[in-house]
Design a protein around this motif. Structure first.
Motif, PDB file in Angstrom:
ATOM      1  N   ASP A 140      20.563 -31.563  33.997  1.00  0.00           N
ATOM      2  CA  ASP A 140      20.143 -32.964  34.133  1.00  0.00           C
ATOM      3  C   ASP A 140      20.921 -33.649  35.247  1.00  0.00           C
ATOM      4  O   ASP A 140      20.348 -34.345  36.093  1.00  0.00           O
ATOM      5  CB  ASP A 140      20.376 -33.720  32.818  1.00  0.00           C
ATOM      6  CG  ASP A 140      19.494 -33.221  31.693  1.00  0.00           C
ATOM      7  OD1 ASP A 140      18.350 -32.838  31.968  1.00  0.00           O
ATOM      8  OD2 ASP A 140      19.961 -33.220  30.531  1.00  0.00           O
ATOM      9  N   GLN A 141      22.234 -33.458  35.246  1.00  0.00           N
ATOM     10  CA  GLN A 141      23.064 -34.120  36.251  1.00  0.00           C
ATOM     11  C   GLN A 141      22.723 -33.623  37.651  1.00  0.00           C
ATOM     12  O   GLN A 141      22.557 -34.426  38.584  1.00  0.00           O
ATOM     13  CB  GLN A 141      24.551 -33.886  35.964  1.00  0.00           C
ATOM     14  CG  GLN A 141      25.472 -34.610  36.947  1.00  0.00           C
ATOM     15  CD  GLN A 141      26.949 -34.320  36.697  1.00  0.00           C
ATOM     16  OE1 GLN A 141      27.302 -33.606  35.750  1.00  0.00           O
ATOM     17  NE2 GLN A 141      27.816 -34.867  37.523  1.00  0.00           N
ATOM     18  N   VAL A 142      22.592 -32.301  37.805  1.00  0.00           N
ATOM     19  CA  VAL A 142      22.288 -31.749  39.122  1.00  0.00           C
ATOM     20  C   VAL A 142      20.915 -32.210  39.599  1.00  0.00           C
ATOM     21  O   VAL A 142      20.746 -32.645  40.748  1.00  0.00           O
ATOM     22  CB  VAL A 142      22.364 -30.207  39.104  1.00  0.00           C
ATOM     23  CG1 VAL A 142      21.785 -29.621  40.387  1.00  0.00           C
ATOM     24  CG2 VAL A 142      23.812 -29.748  38.933  1.00  0.00           C
ATOM     25  N   ALA A 143      19.901 -32.150  38.725  1.00  0.00           N
ATOM     26  CA  ALA A 143      18.540 -32.537  39.130  1.00  0.00           C
ATOM     27  C   ALA A 143      18.505 -33.976  39.620  1.00  0.00           C
ATOM     28  O   ALA A 143      17.776 -34.298  40.568  1.00  0.00           O
ATOM     29  CB  ALA A 143      17.582 -32.339  37.961  1.00  0.00           C
ATOM     30  N   ARG A 144      19.292 -34.828  39.003  1.00  0.00           N
ATOM     31  CA  ARG A 144      19.255 -36.243  39.364  1.00  0.00           C
ATOM     32  C   ARG A 144      20.134 -36.584  40.560  1.00  0.00           C
ATOM     33  O   ARG A 144      20.107 -37.722  41.038  1.00  0.00           O
ATOM     34  CB  ARG A 144      19.588 -37.089  38.138  1.00  0.00           C
ATOM     35  CG  ARG A 144      18.388 -37.173  37.207  1.00  0.00           C
ATOM     36  CD  ARG A 144      18.716 -37.468  35.759  1.00  0.00           C
ATOM     37  NE  ARG A 144      17.488 -37.515  34.959  1.00  0.00           N
ATOM     38  CZ  ARG A 144      16.805 -36.442  34.557  1.00  0.00           C
ATOM     39  NH1 ARG A 144      17.221 -35.227  34.889  1.00  0.00           N
ATOM     40  NH2 ARG A 144      15.702 -36.564  33.854  1.00  0.00           N
ATOM     41  N   THR A 145      20.895 -35.618  41.065  1.00  0.00           N
ATOM     42  CA  THR A 145      21.574 -35.862  42.349  1.00  0.00           C
ATOM     43  C   THR A 145      20.583 -35.775  43.502  1.00  0.00           C
ATOM     44  O   THR A 145      20.842 -36.309  44.583  1.00  0.00           O
ATOM     45  CB  THR A 145      22.725 -34.863  42.587  1.00  0.00           C
ATOM     46  OG1 THR A 145      22.210 -33.531  42.659  1.00  0.00           O
ATOM     47  CG2 THR A 145      23.781 -34.957  41.501  1.00  0.00           C
ATOM     48  N   TYR A 146      19.438 -35.114  43.281  1.00  0.00           N
ATOM     49  CA  TYR A 146      18.387 -35.039  44.300  1.00  0.00           C
ATOM     50  C   TYR A 146      17.518 -36.298  44.173  1.00  0.00           C
ATOM     51  O   TYR A 146      16.352 -36.236  43.780  1.00  0.00           O
ATOM     52  CB  TYR A 146      17.573 -33.759  44.122  1.00  0.00           C
ATOM     53  CG  TYR A 146      18.343 -32.512  44.497  1.00  0.00           C
ATOM     54  CD1 TYR A 146      18.222 -31.947  45.762  1.00  0.00           C
ATOM     55  CD2 TYR A 146      19.230 -31.914  43.598  1.00  0.00           C
ATOM     56  CE1 TYR A 146      18.939 -30.813  46.127  1.00  0.00           C
ATOM     57  CE2 TYR A 146      19.958 -30.785  43.950  1.00  0.00           C
ATOM     58  CZ  TYR A 146      19.804 -30.245  45.214  1.00  0.00           C
ATOM     59  OH  TYR A 146      20.519 -29.130  45.576  1.00  0.00           O
TER      60      TYR A 146
END
Length: 606
Positions: free
Chosen positions: A542-548
């Motif tokens: 979730d955290q990684v996906a939302r950095t994009y």
């Protein structure tokens, strides 16, 4: 009646000739040694009584669950549906669970399946998907579940049902020596395809990652990498079959065009695309369907020469990257080379950290130098592993150019396999870079008791100044949280995969919490500098996906639109890669940068 999984009868080191997921018998001695080292360094009990017992899918009762499971058993066979209410055993690489994450960074029982289902055909997969649409239960398809360091076989939603595609679907459907291609089911490992090629005497190579027991199909879908010129596994796939969330079957690429007299299209594994939009990519790192077969291009065997170059100082890193870039862009460097920090050189010997350092903190630079000086490559900070391909005269001229370029760094030294003992990792890298899958690279998990690992994997440009920023962020975070930094970089002409492994004791809750905090901090800090991960553990997705987040989360909103259109009931792997269906979205399932306690991830438990 509901069937239950009986006691494990799997032998200690499963052999490929007997078990689809085993290692070839030629590696049996190596497997036995690796297993023995792991067991000797394990303090956790093999399995304990479950604290929570059976974990059900969300919003269901035990009675409804048992009725639904009985219905599924009637469709594909009672013996192919197993309830997960037995003690959990982490196992090891060749004998791992399909019920949870064996490299758990949370409590062992946090991410646990309610059941494991073993389809034997595409029709079985379709039946399972249609059944899930009637129950609403989340399905988590795996190929082999050896996605270690990224979550393994665990479901993102506790109580989800793991669909183990590999156990009964592990056929090589086609192996075309003339076309240098293959078509495989999810359970086909690098070991299995390699042995089939050798048995037929075909002059072909496969591109394998560091360990050979993984699924070709699963690794490609997660965009894994290898080390030959065909190291982009997704880039070298060619057409596949996928079961959509409504149970329909779709073929991509030229397979969408029927062949003569109902046969497969003869160009299915020759040309990657069809006519119109290229849709293959939406099934890579997504939860939009279940891929049940995939084609791959293979590499013709060629003369080759592996080598390594050592560099004496940590500060040499930036200049190393600057030298690599033009050599890689001009195709002078022959493969996707690997750079390792010397700490990993120590660990891959199978030695324990306690042999070099006392205490829980990271090794000091002095301790690292003292230990490295006793290795065949001597005292150094970084080791570059490369392989050249082609006629001997071409290889020799390329090696001279490479050696001359790196000689700009004082103290650099080149080694060939003949310069080091037979058990040195250079010989292992030589095999991997010639398409020969291995098992030995597993030994670095022996670094600490009950060794588990979680990977942090950002992408950066192949530019020294940018690489230094990423390297500084990672090394400082590792040391801040008390970890030795196991840095491995796969470097191409324009980008590099920086894969940093945290190796921790699975029996130490504090070590696991520090690992979680370290990963969370690195994700956030790298994103601030424009560096994002290409792959991550399922609890950080979730955290990684939302950095994009460019364009007010335009990419995520597009993915959610596709998810809701293709999978309106939200049954295929909800939450995988940060993509949640409407029925879960915004209800507390998403985990953000401040979620450190990952033992309680179900919203109602918070």
């Amino acid at each position: 009646m509901v069937a239950h999984d009986g006691p494990s009868q799997v032998q200690r080191t499963p052999i490929l000739e007997e078990v689809y997921s085993g290692a070839p018998s030629r590696l049996n001695e190596e497997a036995e040694a690796t297993f023995s080292r792991m067991v000797s360094n394990r303090t956790l009990s093999k399995s304990d009584t479950r604290k929570t017992g059976l974990v059900l899918p969300p919003d269901t009762s035990k009675e409804d669950f048992e009725r639904a499971i009985s219905d599924l058993q009637s469709k594909i066979g009672a013996e192919h549906v197993q309830i997960n209410d037995k003690p959990l055993d982490d196992g090891w690489y060749l004998d791992h669970p399909k019920t949870h994450d064996s490299h758990h960074i949370t409590d062992q029982e946090t991410l646990v399946a309610s059941a494991v289902v073993y389809p034997g055909s595409t029709e079985d997969v379709q039946a399972i998907v249609r059944w899930a649409n009637t129950t609403g239960y989340p399905l988590y398809p795996i190929s082999l579940g050896r996605n270690f360091g990224y979550g393994g076989a665990a479901p993102r939603v506790p109580g989800g049902i793991v669909v183990d595609l590999g156990k009964r679907m592990h056929r090589i459907l086609d192996l075309d020596g003339d076309n240098a291609s293959c078509l495989v089911e999810p359970g086909v490992t690098y070991f299995k395809l390699y042995e089939a090629i050798q048995e037929r005497g075909l002059p072909l190579w496969i591109d394998t990652p560091d360990l050979g027991g993984g699924s070709l199909l699963g690794n490609a879908l997660d965009r894994g990498v290898g080390y030959t010129p065909m190291g982009d596994h997704w880039g070298n796939h060619c057409g596949f079959e996928v079961v959509l969330p409504n149970g329909e079957l779709l073929r991509t690429g030229m397979g969408a065009l029927p062949g003569p007299n109902g046969a497969d299209n003869p160009t299915w594994q020759s040309f990657q695309h069809a006519y119109g939009p290229s849709i293959d990519g939406i099934f890579s790192q997504s939860n939009f369907g279940i891929v049940v077969s995939m084609g791959f291009h293979l590499m013709p065997a060629v003369n080759n020469q592996s080598y390594c170059i050592t560099f004496p100082e940590d500060s040499d890193f930036e200049q190393m990257v600057e030298i690599i870039r033009p050599l890689a862009q001009q195709r002078i460097i022959g493969n996707i080379p690997q750079i390792r920090h010397v700490v990993q050189e120590l660990a891959v010997t199978g030695r324990r950290k306690s042999d070099f350092h006392q205490g829980s903190g990271p090794m000091t630079r002095e301790e690292i130098r003292a230990a490295a000086s006793k290795l065949p490559l001597g005292d150094c900070s970084w080791v570059f592993y490369g392989t050249q391909y082609g006629p001997p005269e071409t290889i020799n001229s390329q090696l001279e150019l490479i050696k001359k370029a790196f000689s700009q760094i004082p103290g650099s030294k080149m080694f060939l396999p003949k310069d080091v003992p037979e058990d040195h990792v250079l010989h292992i890298r030589s095999r991997v870079c010639a398409g020969n899958p291995v098992l030995r690279e597993l030994d670095w998990l022996n670094w600490v008791p009950n060794g588990g690992h979680v990977a942090f994997s950002p992408i950066a440009p192949t530019k020294g100044s940018q690489a230094r920023i990423v390297n500084d962020i990672i090394t400082k975070a590792f040391h801040r949280h008390g970890y030795d930094c196991f840095s491995t970089l796969c470097v191409a002409g324009r980008e590099m995969h920086y894969i940093a492994e945290i190796v921790y004791d699975r029996g130490d809750p504090d070590a696991k919490m520090r690992a979680v905090k370290c990963i969370r901090e690195m994700i956030a800090e790298c994103a601030e500098h424009g560096f994002g991960e290409y792959r991550t553990h399922l609890l950080f997705q979730d955290q990684v996906a939302r950095t994009y987040s460019w364009g007010n989360q335009a990419l995520m909103r597009f993915n959610e639109t596709l998810k809701d259109a293709l999978d309106p009931n939200g049954i295929i792997a909800p939450g995988r890669n940060g993509i949640w269906p409407k029925k879960y979205r915004g209800k507390g399932w998403e985990l953000g940068p401040n979620d450190f306690d990952l033992d309680n991830i179900v919203p109602k438990a918070k």
